[in-house]
Design a protein around this motif. Sequence first.
Motif, mmCIF file in Angstrom:
data_model
loop_
_atom_site.group_PDB
_atom_site.id
_atom_site.type_symbol
_atom_site.label_atom_id
_atom_site.label_comp_id
_atom_site.label_asym_id
_atom_site.label_seq_id
_atom_site.Cartn_x
_atom_site.Cartn_y
_atom_site.Cartn_z
ATOM 1 N N MET C 164 0.855 -0.933 -0.184
ATOM 2 C CA MET C 164 -0.376 -0.094 -0.072
ATOM 3 C C MET C 164 0.831 1.599 0.196
ATOM 4 O O MET C 164 0.438 2.263 -0.272
ATOM 5 C CB MET C 164 -1.321 -0.334 1.160
ATOM 6 C CG MET C 164 -1.955 -0.860 1.143
ATOM 7 S SD MET C 164 -2.668 -0.974 0.175
ATOM 8 C CE MET C 164 -2.969 -2.492 -0.332
ATOM 9 N N PRO C 188 -0.810 2.427 -3.740
ATOM 10 C CA PRO C 188 -2.552 3.390 -3.536
ATOM 11 C C PRO C 188 -2.678 3.967 -2.052
ATOM 12 O O PRO C 188 -2.995 5.315 -2.167
ATOM 13 C CB PRO C 188 -3.317 1.855 -3.183
ATOM 14 C CG PRO C 188 -2.485 0.979 -4.511
ATOM 15 C CD PRO C 188 -1.136 0.992 -3.603
ATOM 16 N N LEU C 189 -2.459 3.981 -1.287
ATOM 17 C CA LEU C 189 -2.717 4.247 0.206
ATOM 18 C C LEU C 189 -1.802 5.369 0.465
ATOM 19 O O LEU C 189 -2.148 5.990 1.481
ATOM 20 C CB LEU C 189 -2.389 2.939 1.552
ATOM 21 C CG LEU C 189 -3.911 2.942 1.648
ATOM 22 C CD1 LEU C 189 -3.776 2.318 2.846
ATOM 23 C CD2 LEU C 189 -5.166 3.459 1.710
ATOM 24 N N TRP C 193 -1.424 9.613 -4.039
ATOM 25 C CA TRP C 193 -2.435 8.524 -5.091
ATOM 26 C C TRP C 193 -3.019 8.885 -5.645
ATOM 27 O O TRP C 193 -4.259 8.729 -4.367
ATOM 28 C CB TRP C 193 -1.050 7.400 -4.756
ATOM 29 C CG TRP C 193 -1.329 6.007 -5.960
ATOM 30 C CD1 TRP C 193 -0.725 5.797 -6.464
ATOM 31 C CD2 TRP C 193 -2.746 5.707 -6.455
ATOM 32 N NE1 TRP C 193 -0.964 4.819 -7.490
ATOM 33 C CE2 TRP C 193 -2.193 4.404 -7.822
ATOM 34 C CE3 TRP C 193 -3.835 5.638 -5.796
ATOM 35 C CZ2 TRP C 193 -3.564 3.624 -7.639
ATOM 36 C CZ3 TRP C 193 -4.644 4.076 -6.293
ATOM 37 C CH2 TRP C 193 -4.417 3.650 -7.819
ATOM 38 N N GLU C 195 -6.722 7.581 -7.515
ATOM 39 C CA GLU C 195 -7.008 6.478 -8.033
ATOM 40 C C GLU C 195 -8.157 7.470 -9.620
ATOM 41 O O GLU C 195 -7.968 8.789 -9.923
ATOM 42 C CB GLU C 195 -7.969 5.254 -8.126
ATOM 43 C CG GLU C 195 -9.356 6.042 -6.933
ATOM 44 C CD GLU C 195 -8.440 6.438 -5.832
ATOM 45 O OE1 GLU C 195 -7.981 7.759 -5.247
ATOM 46 O OE2 GLU C 195 -9.559 5.640 -4.837
ATOM 47 N N ASN C 329 -10.649 -1.734 -1.510
ATOM 48 C CA ASN C 329 -10.295 -0.117 -0.810
ATOM 49 C C ASN C 329 -10.770 0.085 0.433
ATOM 50 O O ASN C 329 -11.351 1.227 0.314
ATOM 51 C CB ASN C 329 -9.979 0.049 -2.341
ATOM 52 C CG ASN C 329 -10.452 -0.425 -3.788
ATOM 53 O OD1 ASN C 329 -10.681 -0.296 -4.063
ATOM 54 N ND2 ASN C 329 -8.844 -0.980 -3.691
ATOM 55 N N LYS C 332 -8.398 3.289 1.432
ATOM 56 C CA LYS C 332 -8.473 4.512 1.002
ATOM 57 C C LYS C 332 -9.554 4.681 0.540
ATOM 58 O O LYS C 332 -10.223 5.952 0.690
ATOM 59 C CB LYS C 332 -7.919 4.034 -0.728
ATOM 60 C CG LYS C 332 -8.053 4.947 -1.617
ATOM 61 C CD LYS C 332 -6.621 5.262 -1.474
ATOM 62 C CE LYS C 332 -6.240 6.909 -2.071
ATOM 63 N NZ LYS C 332 -5.081 7.271 -2.060
ATOM 64 N N ILE C 333 -11.032 4.949 0.720
ATOM 65 C CA ILE C 333 -12.213 5.433 0.815
ATOM 66 C C ILE C 333 -12.830 5.731 2.365
ATOM 67 O O ILE C 333 -13.236 6.302 2.126
ATOM 68 C CB ILE C 333 -13.718 3.990 0.471
ATOM 69 C CG1 ILE C 333 -13.401 3.260 -1.023
ATOM 70 C CG2 ILE C 333 -14.929 4.589 -0.021
ATOM 71 C CD1 ILE C 333 -13.874 2.700 -1.626
#
Lengths: 225, 221, 654
Positions: C164, C188-189, C193, C195, C329, C332-333
Motif C-alpha cells: 500500500m 495506493p494508500l 496517489w 485513482e 479499498n 482508501k475510501i
Amino acid sequence: MSLLGTGILKGLGVTLRHFINTYAEDLKYLINKSAAPQPRPLRRQSPKNKGLVTVEYPKERLPLPENFRYVPFLVLDTEKQEEKCTSCGICAKVCPPQCIWIVRTEDPVTKRPIPQPKEFYIDTTICMNCGYCAEFCPFDAIKMDHDYELSYYPEEQPHMRLVHDKAKLLKPDTYHASIHPLDWQRELADRAAEEAKKKAAAEAKAKAEAAKPAPSAQQPPASAA
Amino acid sequence: MSETVNQPLPSDFPNDPRVPEELRNNVFITTLDKLYNWGRKRSMWPMLFGLACCAIEMIATAASRHDLARFGWELMRASPRQADLMIVAGTVTKKMVPQIVRLYNQMPEPRYVIAMGACATAGGPFKEGYNVVSGIDKFIPVDVYITGCPPRPEALLHSFLKLQEKIEKQSLRTVPWYRPGEDDVIPVPMLGPDLVDMRRAEEIRQKAAAQAQQPVPTQEG
Amino acid sequence: MAEETPRPETQAASAQPSAAKPAPAAKPAAAAPKAGGHGAAKAAPLATLTPDMQQLQQHFGESVIAPAPYVGVLLQDKSRLPEVATYLRDELKYDSVTNLTAVDYIKDGYFEVVYHFQRSTGGEPLTLKVRVPRPQGNDLSEPVPSITPIYAGADFQEREVYDMYGIPFSGHPDLRRILLWEGFYGWPLRKDWHEAYYEGDTKPFDSRWPGGHHQLAEERVPWADNVNYPPGFDPLNFHADPDAGLYDSMAEGVPGLKVVTKNGYGETTTTVLGNGQALAEEEELRTDQIIVNMGPQHPSTHGVLRMVVKLDGETVTDLKLVLGYLHRNHEKIGERNTWLHNIPYTDRLDYIVGMANEWGYVLTVEKMMGIKPTERAEYLRVLMAELTRIQSHFWAIGFLLNDLGAFYTPALYFITERDLILDFFESVTGSRLMCNYFRFGGVSRDLTEAQLAQVKELAFERIPRKIDELEELLTDNEIVKARTIGVGYLPADRSINYSLTGPCLRAAGVPYDIRRVDPYGIYDRFDFEIPVLYGADVYDRYRIRVLEMRESLKIVQQCLQQMEQTKWGDIQAGKKAYNHRVPAGQAYARVETPKGELGFYLVSDGGQNPYRYHIRSSSFINLTSLKEMVVGHKVADAVVILGSLDIVLGEVDR
C-alpha cells in the motif's frame, strides 16, 4: 467410553427427527386448517416451528418489517401535491457512497434558491441501502422503500433505469403511511405537536401584543416588534 | 402485518384455443420452442461462485427457507462446464476479473449471467475504489441486473423468474448458439500496471502515447 | 541526516497533520495553516509513557526511544528495530505484534510505520512508531528492518504495508505485493496517489449538492473506465506477470516446473526451475511433487481465496496464499469518507458479522471523541454483538462440516437458525446483513415490544434447543472426530507468535479474549466465562465455538433481563448529528468479533474525515498461520483446516 458408532447413530437420530417433523408439522393443519396459528409463511418462520421452513416465494411471501430498507424514495405530500423535499442537501451530505444528486430550484428573478428540488437523482447502482438519508432528513421527505423486486434486463437500459430521477422517486405519502405505519403515526404526532406549539406561540404573541400597547404607548414603536 | 399475497404463477403451457373445449384437460399442443424452453428454464444450474457479501444472500437463497431447487435450479455446480448460469454475486475486483472472464468462456452455451447487487451491476458503493471494476457488464454480457445492496433472497428469486421469462421468449430459430459463426470468446483482461481490457488495447495504446506527448493529463471527460 | 528525526521537543509540532482543507474547524489548532509542517500550529501533546515504555527507554536510552505524539514511543533509529522487538518479546513479554500499519504524513514528508505489540496475558497494547522519509514520485522508500523473523505474525502485515505504501522491509522472507498484483502502477494508500475515479480528498463532494447534476463517473475520466496507465503504456507489447515471484521458492524439488503466464493475447513461459535429479535418486516409492492452484474460484475456499499448494502425492509440503481478489479499498475510501460514512462500510468488511465490526469502529471513534453511549444503548450493543456471534458460529460450524464432506445437511440446519436471528436483525435495524445500527454515542433504533418478544423467544427457547441439537448431531460423531482430532495442530506459543486471535487461539489454551483482557462496553456486568480448550486442532476449534455460543447465549439472556431497568428510547447520548468533528489525535481500539480481534487504528487531524483509517483484520492475520497448520497434512485436510479458521474474504482483503 461409548461404543463406536453411537455418535453417528445419535446424529442420524437428529436427521430422522427433522425428517419426520418436516411432514408432521404441516400435516397437523392439513386436516384442520383453522387450527393454524398464523398464515403459512409466518408459521413456518416462527421460532416454535419444527417442520418445513420453506416459503414459496412468488406465491406467498414473508411480511416485511417496517424498518426494512431497500432503495430510497421521495415522499409526495398528497394534500399539497408537491414533494416534501426542500433540497436542503443533508441526504446528499450523509450519503456514504455519494449517490444522491440534487439540483436546486432557483428563483428566475432573484437567483435565490427556492426550497424545492428541481431535479433529484439517486443512482441505485451505487446506493448501499444504508438508510442514512431517511434517518437524517429533517423534513421526513425521503424514506426507504420496501419494494425489492427490482430486476432489469439490459434492454431496459439498466444504467438509465437504475438511476432514479424525480419522477421515479416520488411516491405519495399514503404509500409511505401504508408501509411505515408506526413512522407515519410519529410524523403525524410530531406535526400536531408542532402545530400546537405554533398555535400556542401565536396566541402568546397575540396576547402579548394585546397587552403591550398600554405600557409601551410612550415607548418608541421599534420595541414592540 | 400484511397477509400472504397469492399470485397465480403463469402456466407453462396455456391452453390453446385450437384444442376443443372438452379435450383441454387431456390434450395440449405446443411448439418445439416452448418444449425446448420449458425444459431449459426448469433445469438451470447456477455456478457455485460467490464473490462477496451478495454470495451470502445467494447461499441463503439456496438454503431451506427459499429453496432454489423448487424452481428446478437444482444444485450449484462448482465447475463452469456443468453450469448454465453465472450469478456474479458481489464486488468485481480488477484482480478477479480475468478469472471471471475465463470462467465465463469455459461455460458451455447457452449460458446466462445475472449481475446480483449494486457492485456487480456498476461497482456499487465501492465504485470509486482503485481495485474495483464498475460492473461486470464491462466485460461479459449480462442478462438480468438486480438492484440492492445486498438484494434480499426474494429479490434474487425474482430475478430468476425474470430470467425464466427471457428464456421463454427465445426461439430455436434465432438463438445464436446453433448458428454457424465464430464463438464469442471474450479475451481475458490483462493485469498490467492496471487492468487492461484487451478489446480496447489499441485505443489504450493511442491514448497513452498521446499522454506521453503531453504529460499533463486532461481531467475533463 | 534525512531519516534522523529531530528531538521530540522540536519535532512535536511537525507530527500533527494539518487539516486537509481550510474548513472552519471546531478546534482552532486543527484549522491553523502550517508552513512545511513546522508552522505555528499547536503542538501535538506527547504521549505519557507507561511503565513498560519507560523500561524500554531506560534500556535503549533516550536518544533511541522518545515519546511519540499522542500515543506510544518513537524509535529514532530504525536500524535498531529488530533489537527493540527482540527486547520487547523476550524481556517485556510482549509476545505478539497485534497490529502493524503505516501512515503517510505527506505535509511533514515522512511515513510512519506503527506497531502495536500485545501481551497474550492481556492489557493495553504498546505502540511503537518508526519513521522513514517520503520518497519522490512512485519510488520505494528507504527500507525498514523486518520483524517477521521475530514475530511471525508480522509477515502479511508487512507485505500489506509494502503493497500500500511502497515501504520495503529488509530481511522479509517473501516480500511481494499481497492485495494487489506484481506490476501494479503506484502505491495506493499514499496520500498523493489518486485513482481514476478520484473526485476530491474529502466527502461530501460539492458536485452532489449544491453544485451538481447527475454524471456517471465513467463520463468524467479520460479512459472512460476506472483505470489509469502510465504515459506511453503499450498494452500490445507488454508482458505481465501478476504472479511474479510466487512460485520461485516453491519450485524447488518440482521436476521441470514450468510457470506459464497467460494473458489476453497469448502466453509466456517465464521460469523453468527445479531439480528432478535429486528426486529420481531416492530409493523409496517415488511420488511427483506438483504445484496445485486452489481458487480463487473453488468451492472450498470460502470465497475468492487462492491457495497455492505444493503436493508430494497427496501431502502438502508447502503452501502460499494469494489474497486480494476481494480487495475493495476500504482504507482508501475510508480516508475520504466522513466519520459517519464509514459505519455502513464496516458492515461490509466481514459481512457475516456486520454489527461486530460496527462496534469496533464506533468504539475507536468514541474513544477519540471522549463520549460514552447511554445505558440502554450499551445493552442493545451487547445484545446485537452476542447474537451476531451466535449466528456467525452457526454459519462457521455449518460450513466447516461442509468442508469435511457432510455436504449441506448441517449447513442447511444451521442456516435456518441463522435466518431466524437475521429476521430479528432485519426487524430492528432494517437489513439482514448490512445492519448499520451503531452510532457514535448510541444506536439507531430501540426495540419495540414485538421485537423484544421475538428475541426473548429466540434466546430462551429456540437457540438453546438448537445448540443442544447441534451437539447431538456432531460432537460425538465418530467421523467428525476421526477427521478433525489432531488435524491442523498449532501449539499455543506458535499461535501467539503468529498473532492468531479469536476462537482458534482459545482452542490452543490461551484465554485471550478482548472482552476480558481489554474490556470494552459493559461486559463486566455479565456473568460469563471465556472457554478454553487445549487440543489446538480442528476438533477443539469446533468445540470452542459451541461453548462460546452457549456463553454468548448466557450474556444475551442476562442482557435481556438487565435491560428492563433501562429507560426505553434512551438510545443516543447527546444530540444526533451527522457532521462529527473528531479532535486531532490517534487511537487504536479493538473488539472481540466472532473471528478474533478486530481493531481500528484511526488518525484524526481534527476534521470531518479520518486522516488514516486502518483495519486490523482478524481473518487476514489469522491466515498467516495457515501454512504451518497445513504443511504435512493431506490436501483434503487443508480444506478442513482453512474452514476451521473461519475466514471471511471481505475482511481478509478489505
